[in-house]
Design a protein around this motif. Structure first.
Motif, short mmCIF file in Angstrom:
data_model
loop_
_atom_site.label_atom_id
_atom_site.label_comp_id
_atom_site.label_asym_id
_atom_site.label_seq_id
_atom_site.Cartn_x
_atom_site.Cartn_y
_atom_site.Cartn_z
N VAL A 1 89.49 2.25 111.14
CA VAL A 1 90.08 2.56 109.83
C VAL A 1 91.55 2.14 109.89
O VAL A 1 92.30 2.63 110.74
N CYS A 2 91.94 1.24 108.99
CA CYS A 2 93.26 0.62 109.09
C CYS A 2 94.06 0.81 107.80
O CYS A 2 93.51 0.73 106.70
N GLU B 1 93.90 9.17 98.59
CA GLU B 1 92.51 8.90 98.24
C GLU B 1 91.62 8.91 99.49
O GLU B 1 90.49 9.41 99.46
N TYR B 2 92.14 8.38 100.59
CA TYR B 2 91.37 8.40 101.84
C TYR B 2 91.18 9.83 102.33
O TYR B 2 90.09 10.20 102.80
N ARG C 1 90.95 12.47 100.48
CA ARG C 1 89.95 13.09 99.62
C ARG C 1 88.55 12.56 99.95
O ARG C 1 87.56 13.30 99.83
N MET C 2 88.45 11.32 100.36
CA MET C 2 87.14 10.79 100.78
C MET C 2 86.64 11.50 102.02
O MET C 2 85.45 11.81 102.14
N CYS C 3 87.55 11.76 102.96
CA CYS C 3 87.17 12.52 104.17
C CYS C 3 86.64 13.89 103.79
O CYS C 3 85.63 14.37 104.35
N ILE C 4 87.31 14.54 102.84
CA ILE C 4 86.89 15.87 102.42
C ILE C 4 85.56 15.80 101.66
O ILE C 4 84.67 16.62 101.87
N ALA C 5 85.43 14.80 100.79
CA ALA C 5 84.20 14.68 100.00
C ALA C 5 82.99 14.43 100.88
O ALA C 5 81.87 14.85 100.55
N HIS C 6 83.19 13.78 102.03
CA HIS C 6 82.09 13.54 102.96
C HIS C 6 81.95 14.67 103.99
O HIS C 6 81.18 14.52 104.97
N LEU C 7 82.69 15.76 103.78
CA LEU C 7 82.53 17.00 104.56
C LEU C 7 82.78 16.83 106.04
O LEU C 7 82.37 17.67 106.84
N ALA D 1 90.05 2.73 100.40
CA ALA D 1 90.85 3.58 99.50
C ALA D 1 92.11 2.86 99.06
O ALA D 1 92.68 2.04 99.80
N ASP D 2 92.55 3.22 97.85
CA ASP D 2 93.78 2.65 97.30
C ASP D 2 95.04 3.28 97.88
O ASP D 2 96.12 2.70 97.79
#
Length: 278
Positions: free
Chosen positions: A160-161, A193-194, A196-202, A188-189
């Motif tokens: 992840v970069c 946002e990244y 929140r993606m980590c959180i959304a994927h639990l 992610a922009d």
């Protein structure tokens, strides 16, 4: 400093992390078979440390990333899954590294720049033009002045970069780099946002691989998805299939055709039977 958070605690520090993770801890504690949800907190990063990081790499960190590290110098959240009464294993994991642990990937810049400048490389839309752009297939515009920072490594097959396309960039994007094929996948922009993606994927294991072109989730990880959040696996599979179909278009479907030569054997058999009858 590392400590374990408690959902029932109402201290300002706990309230901050609950807001930061959008009450993910409480949500995970309500899922059957998820146990030992633990959050390791960190002290805020000093402003001088952020300035030193920016000067060292000749960049300006985006405002949301600065505010994050001025509040906490990274954090780690992990949880376990109970497969059986006496079988509990740690599987869930979210980790944001210390600021000084974010490393610059020098070796990849020249290699990837050469692949982008090849005759067959497709130029992606400019960073300022977001109209009619399919971001799932957006590629970074890299050059020898670009800066690529590693936020995390996934099974030695992807990274992840955080990418600064130029030294003047103030809105770096986050991409997934597949190390074996040197392919990029937009994630992610922004840093927020990244997060929140980590959180959304639990914090499910290796969730970033759901967006990869060539890498796939391990079978045991897919089982966890099916048990904990099957809707995420279904959605991400649709994204992955669309990405792979665009990057590697499938050949036209070839249907089975009738081969007339199979009937020659029957004709020969008929001739042989006629000779025997004579």
């Amino acid at each position: 400093m590392a400590s374990t958070s408690s959902v029932k605690s109402s201290s300002p520090e706990d309230e901050f992390y609950n807001n930061l993770t959008l009450n993910l801890i409480q949500f995970l504690n309500n899922i059957t078979r998820i146990t030992n949800v633990t959050l390791h907190k960190q002290q805020p990063c000093e402003r001088t440390a952020i300035s030193t990081f920016e000067q060292r790499h000749n960049i300006f960190l985006p405002d949301d990333m600065k505010r994050f590290y001025l509040s906490t110098d990274g954090f780690t959240l992990h949880w376990c899954f109970q497969y059986a009464p006496n079988v509990v294993r740690r599987v869930g994991y979210i980790n944001f590294p210390h600021l000084m642990q974010i490393t610059l990937l020098r070796d990849y810049v020249e290699l990837i720049h050469m692949s982008n400048t090849s005759p067959h490389a497709k130029k992606s839309p400019g960073s300022n033009d977001h109209r009619n752009v399919d971001k799932s297939n957006q590629q970074p515009n890299l050059n020898l002045r670009s800066k690529i920072f590693e936020l995390s490594s996934i099974l030695d097959v992807a990274k992840v970069c955080l990418i600064f396309e130029t030294l003047e960039s103030i809105n770096p994007k986050i991409y997934l780099l597949e190390t074996q094929s040197n392919k990029w996948q937009f994630l992610a922009d922004s840093f927020t946002e990244y997060l929140r993606m980590c959180i959304a994927h639990l914090g499910l294991p290796y969730w970033e691989l759901c967006f990869a072109h060539t890498c796939a989730l391990p079978s045991w990880a897919e089982q966890i998805y099916l048990l904990v959040a099957p809707h995420l696996l279904e959605h991400n599979n649709n994204v992955t299939q669309s990405n792979r179909s665009l990057s590697c278009p499938r050949d036209p479907v070839v249907y089975n055709e009738l081969d007339l030569s199979i009937f020659r054997t029957k004709q020969k058999c008929n001739k042989q039977t006629n000779k025997l009858n004579k």
